[in-house]
Design a protein around this motif. Structure first.
Motif, short mmCIF file in Angstrom:
data_model
loop_
_atom_site.label_atom_id
_atom_site.label_comp_id
_atom_site.label_asym_id
_atom_site.label_seq_id
_atom_site.Cartn_x
_atom_site.Cartn_y
_atom_site.Cartn_z
N PRO B 165 -29.09 7.81 -11.90
CA PRO B 165 -30.28 7.00 -12.17
C PRO B 165 -31.17 6.75 -10.95
O PRO B 165 -32.37 6.55 -11.11
CB PRO B 165 -29.71 5.68 -12.70
CG PRO B 165 -28.38 6.06 -13.27
CD PRO B 165 -27.86 7.16 -12.40
N SER B 166 -30.62 6.75 -9.74
CA SER B 166 -31.45 6.50 -8.57
C SER B 166 -32.05 7.78 -7.99
O SER B 166 -32.71 7.73 -6.95
CB SER B 166 -30.64 5.79 -7.48
OG SER B 166 -30.18 4.54 -7.94
N ILE B 263 -21.58 8.93 -6.05
CA ILE B 263 -21.28 7.59 -6.56
C ILE B 263 -21.87 7.41 -7.96
O ILE B 263 -21.21 6.94 -8.88
CB ILE B 263 -21.83 6.53 -5.58
CG1 ILE B 263 -20.99 6.51 -4.30
CG2 ILE B 263 -21.85 5.15 -6.24
CD1 ILE B 263 -21.62 5.73 -3.15
N GLU B 264 -23.13 7.81 -8.13
CA GLU B 264 -23.74 7.60 -9.44
C GLU B 264 -23.16 8.56 -10.49
O GLU B 264 -23.03 8.19 -11.66
CB GLU B 264 -25.27 7.71 -9.33
CG GLU B 264 -25.85 6.57 -8.48
CD GLU B 264 -27.29 6.21 -8.81
OE1 GLU B 264 -27.68 5.06 -8.58
OE2 GLU B 264 -28.03 7.09 -9.30
N GLU B 266 -20.11 9.51 -10.66
CA GLU B 266 -18.84 8.89 -11.09
C GLU B 266 -19.10 7.85 -12.18
O GLU B 266 -18.42 7.83 -13.20
CB GLU B 266 -18.18 8.18 -9.90
CG GLU B 266 -17.45 9.09 -8.94
CD GLU B 266 -16.79 8.29 -7.82
OE1 GLU B 266 -17.42 7.35 -7.30
OE2 GLU B 266 -15.66 8.64 -7.46
N SER B 267 -20.08 6.98 -11.95
CA SER B 267 -20.32 5.89 -12.90
C SER B 267 -20.89 6.40 -14.22
O SER B 267 -20.67 5.81 -15.26
CB SER B 267 -21.29 4.85 -12.30
OG SER B 267 -20.59 3.95 -11.47
N VAL B 268 -21.66 7.48 -14.16
CA VAL B 268 -22.38 7.91 -15.36
C VAL B 268 -21.59 8.96 -16.15
O VAL B 268 -21.47 8.86 -17.37
CB VAL B 268 -23.78 8.44 -14.97
CG1 VAL B 268 -24.49 9.03 -16.18
CG2 VAL B 268 -24.61 7.32 -14.35
N GLY B 270 -18.46 10.62 -14.76
CA GLY B 270 -17.03 10.59 -14.44
C GLY B 270 -16.24 9.75 -15.43
O GLY B 270 -15.15 10.13 -15.87
N ASN B 271 -16.79 8.60 -15.81
CA ASN B 271 -16.11 7.75 -16.79
C ASN B 271 -15.79 8.52 -18.07
O ASN B 271 -14.71 8.42 -18.62
CB ASN B 271 -17.02 6.56 -17.16
CG ASN B 271 -16.94 5.44 -16.13
OD1 ASN B 271 -15.92 5.25 -15.48
ND2 ASN B 271 -18.03 4.72 -15.99
N VAL B 291 -15.57 14.85 -6.32
CA VAL B 291 -16.06 13.57 -6.82
C VAL B 291 -14.89 12.60 -6.98
O VAL B 291 -14.93 11.44 -6.54
CB VAL B 291 -16.79 13.75 -8.16
CG1 VAL B 291 -17.11 12.41 -8.81
CG2 VAL B 291 -18.07 14.58 -7.97
N ARG B 296 -15.74 5.65 -2.89
CA ARG B 296 -17.07 5.11 -3.15
C ARG B 296 -17.34 3.80 -2.40
O ARG B 296 -18.47 3.54 -2.00
CB ARG B 296 -17.32 4.96 -4.64
CG ARG B 296 -16.47 3.98 -5.36
CD ARG B 296 -16.63 4.13 -6.89
NE ARG B 296 -17.69 3.31 -7.44
CZ ARG B 296 -18.63 3.78 -8.27
NH1 ARG B 296 -18.65 5.04 -8.61
NH2 ARG B 296 -19.54 2.97 -8.75
N LEU B 303 -26.27 3.69 0.32
CA LEU B 303 -27.40 3.17 -0.47
C LEU B 303 -28.46 2.55 0.44
O LEU B 303 -29.66 2.73 0.24
CB LEU B 303 -26.94 2.13 -1.50
CG LEU B 303 -26.42 2.68 -2.82
CD1 LEU B 303 -25.04 3.26 -2.70
CD2 LEU B 303 -26.46 1.60 -3.90
#
Lengths: 401, 401
Positions: B165-166, B263-264, B266-268, B270-271, B291, B296, B303
């Motif tokens: 997202p970033s 990092i992102e 993983e959250s988006v 990877g879950n 990854v 993280r 960031l």
């Protein structure tokens, strides 16, 4: 604070303790997390038990959560969100109505209802929420606490359930300006770059006109006091003067943001609802009926209007300028009072006429708990141009402290 | 164009015709859609058959698709994406390697591989792709077509599978500058606000130094021709001069963007991978292993560095300035040549040293098919400051036409 227990607050979906991972800028602060933001190993409900049960628990925290834990903050639990975060009232069909600490017979506002209640009932220092049409600013205003909606996408949304990608932000609710600023600067990754001093306060007449008179009067009185004490000039501005042509503030919501939100909600959540047919709360069902009957192709032109309003409003907000208005046009409605279509439409139309201003502008807004109308709190908002988040924090610090 | 049939191109997952819904600014143009962007009634695979089979078909098109259909364009089909869009090479384990029309023995680049191939093989006028670490710009460069990565979040991502997202954006690949500009202005919702003329071309020395010498030489020759023909000054700039302190360009990738992306991701994604254990292609499995082993929390400081680099780079790119560099450091590698760890690391590290510049800067970059190294195409990139998308389109039009 109020001495409310967590059970009495109705704020929490679940309480536990995570972190901190290290010491840092947030040592000693505790926070709660709205239930559309991932916490590792715990299902995220998005305010909907059906959504929760259809999705496995996340393996990782949302990036914004890990930012806080890595800087010394402690997470105290997961708090209530309105269904699919698509509401401003905070009366969840599934999770109940978190307690408005300063006005317990009134709604807390939503959709970050548990975030606001966990802060206002004194159970955490701050809370992570999200805001599309006002979901941080409205409960902050109605519960009498601080709330920040930052510039669009300044805070990472990885691990945060998508709602409306062109509108939604992660935000912060807190029990003091210091407790707002400290996590905000971590989440914004503020660099310390010099920002100008505040040199001018504008007050947005259209927003005062849409507010109840006692709310508007309290807001103007507060601004006159602030201007007098700080020596910063206070000037009225109409929306038309700000953008440079004849247009009402209501255009931001009615012709632009409201349609964009509906279109993006269809693409992001509507697809899932249609495929899975989850149990829906009554109030959400009513709202979603409007989404389903919406002609998205005819409304594609609202995207161009959003872009134009973004450019025009920001051109009217140069360095040094803050623009102020009541965060909400009303104090918190009594619980159970939003039961007629007329009452619901009045609350949403007037509230979003104000909240859509920063939504379309993509700029930061801080709702400050500075107003009191007959003993009931309501927020006074300060906003500044796109990406001027650090300027706004500094300006509010100077004006309000 | 080349006369390649759609089957020979390997670009399409599925061919069909949608729209247009109305006549408008895109009358007569056809386009394809990368397979991480929703098309109503057709499952979106995200480059992974396991993902496709686990998710119901969307009910709505992505907003960016409906914007194009509402302005007169015709959608010709869904095109190949690399697995979870997490690649720059365009060799999909599941969907094959779309044909690089001008160098058929070479890879097309990814992850918008089918987008590039559908355009370069003459089957559509333009294509919707997405770009995080270079997924529009790299295939545009390696296939010898136009590619635009816009400012972060200028184009709606509703109905587009989230990646980072970033960092991630929707972008456009096209067979001419006109075919790029017309959909770009619709997607960007360009308002027609006046933008300055281009007054200065900077060329980013660090990017030239990381490129193969024939690529760097071709790029500098082209820029000298462009400067001479347009009368716009050409000046060398180092990354350190741009940001105002001693730092190498490689910092953008190695210390900042690469970690944020991991990092992102993983959250988006990877879950989902951990919960569903899908079949993974070999190359993706290798990348994803990195990854999973990533710390993280230790990397959260990346960031803050991303935010600092964003501010510092943009401060060096005032109005009227474009900054240029080879879009990729190399021409397209031969198919099957990225088989050793050393070869893969060299391709990715050098490529992302260049592509991370606009990623961290959040600003627009256009890869223009202006270079030729021994008969093999490669792109010359033009970039400008954050949100200066319309200025960049106008500047490139003046410099290149």
């Amino acid at each position: 604070m109020t001495g409310t227990t967590s059970d009495e607050s109705g704020a929490f979906v679940e309480q536990f303790e995570i972190g901190p991972y290290a010491t840092g800028a947030l040592d000693g602060l505790s926070f709660s997390v709205k239930d559309n933001i991932d916490l590792a190993g715990r299902p995220t409900s998005f305010g909907s038990p059906s959504w929760r049960d259809a999705h496995p628990a996340p393996l990782y925290n949302a990036v914004c959560v890990d930012q806080l834990l890595a800087e010394g903050a402690t997470c105290r639990g997961k708090v209530v969100a309105d269904e699919f975060t698509y509401s401003l009232d905070g009366e969840s069909h599934f999770y109940g109505t978190p307690r408005n600490a300063r006005a317990p017979d009134r709604i807390p506002g939503g959709s970050s209802s548990g975030s606001a209640a966990s802060v206002a009932n004194g159970l955490v220092d701050f809370s992570l929420g999200t805001d599309s049409g006002g979901s941080v600013r409205v409960p902050a205003s109605l519960c009498g606490i601080w709330g920040l909606r930052p510039s669009l996408h300044r805070i990472s949304e990885a691990g945060v359930l998508p709602f409306m990608p062109s509108v939604s932000t992660v935000g912060v609710l807190a029990n003091s300006l210091v407790a707002l600023e400290r996590p905000a600067k971590v989440l914004l990754k503020s660099t310390g770059r010099a920002v100008p001093d505040v040199s001018r306060i504008l007050y947005l007449q259209d927003a005062f006109n849409v507010a109840d008179k006692p709310v508007a009067d309290a807001a103007l009185n507060a601004l006159e006091r602030i201007s007098g004490a700080s020596g910063v000039s206070l000037e009225a501005v109409s929306f038309a003067e700000l953008v440079g042509y004849d247009a009402p503030l209501s255009m931001c919501n009615e012709a632009a943001l409201r349609n964009l939100q509906t279109i993006e909600f269809e693409s992001v959540v509507g697809n899932w609802i249609e495929a899975h047919k989850p149990e829906l709360g009554f109030v959400f069902s009513m709202a979603y009926g409007n989404v389903k009957n919406f002609d998205r192709v005819k409304q594609m032109k609202c995207l161009a209007l959003c872009e134009k309003l973004f450019e025009d409003i920001n051109a009217g907000l140069p360095d040094g300028t803050v623009v102020c208005f009541p965060s909400t046009p009303v104090v918190a409605p009594l619980k159970g009072s939003l039961t007629t279509l007329e009452a619901v439409q009045d609350f949403y139309n007037r509230t979003m006429t104000i909240t859509a201003f920063s939504g379309v502008g993509r700029f930061p807004e801080i709702s400050a708990p500075l107003l009191d109308v007959g003993g009931i709190p309501v927020g006074l908002s300060f906003a500044a141009g796109h990406y001027k988040d650090e300027f706004l924090l500094k300006a509010v610090g100077k004006l309000v402290r």
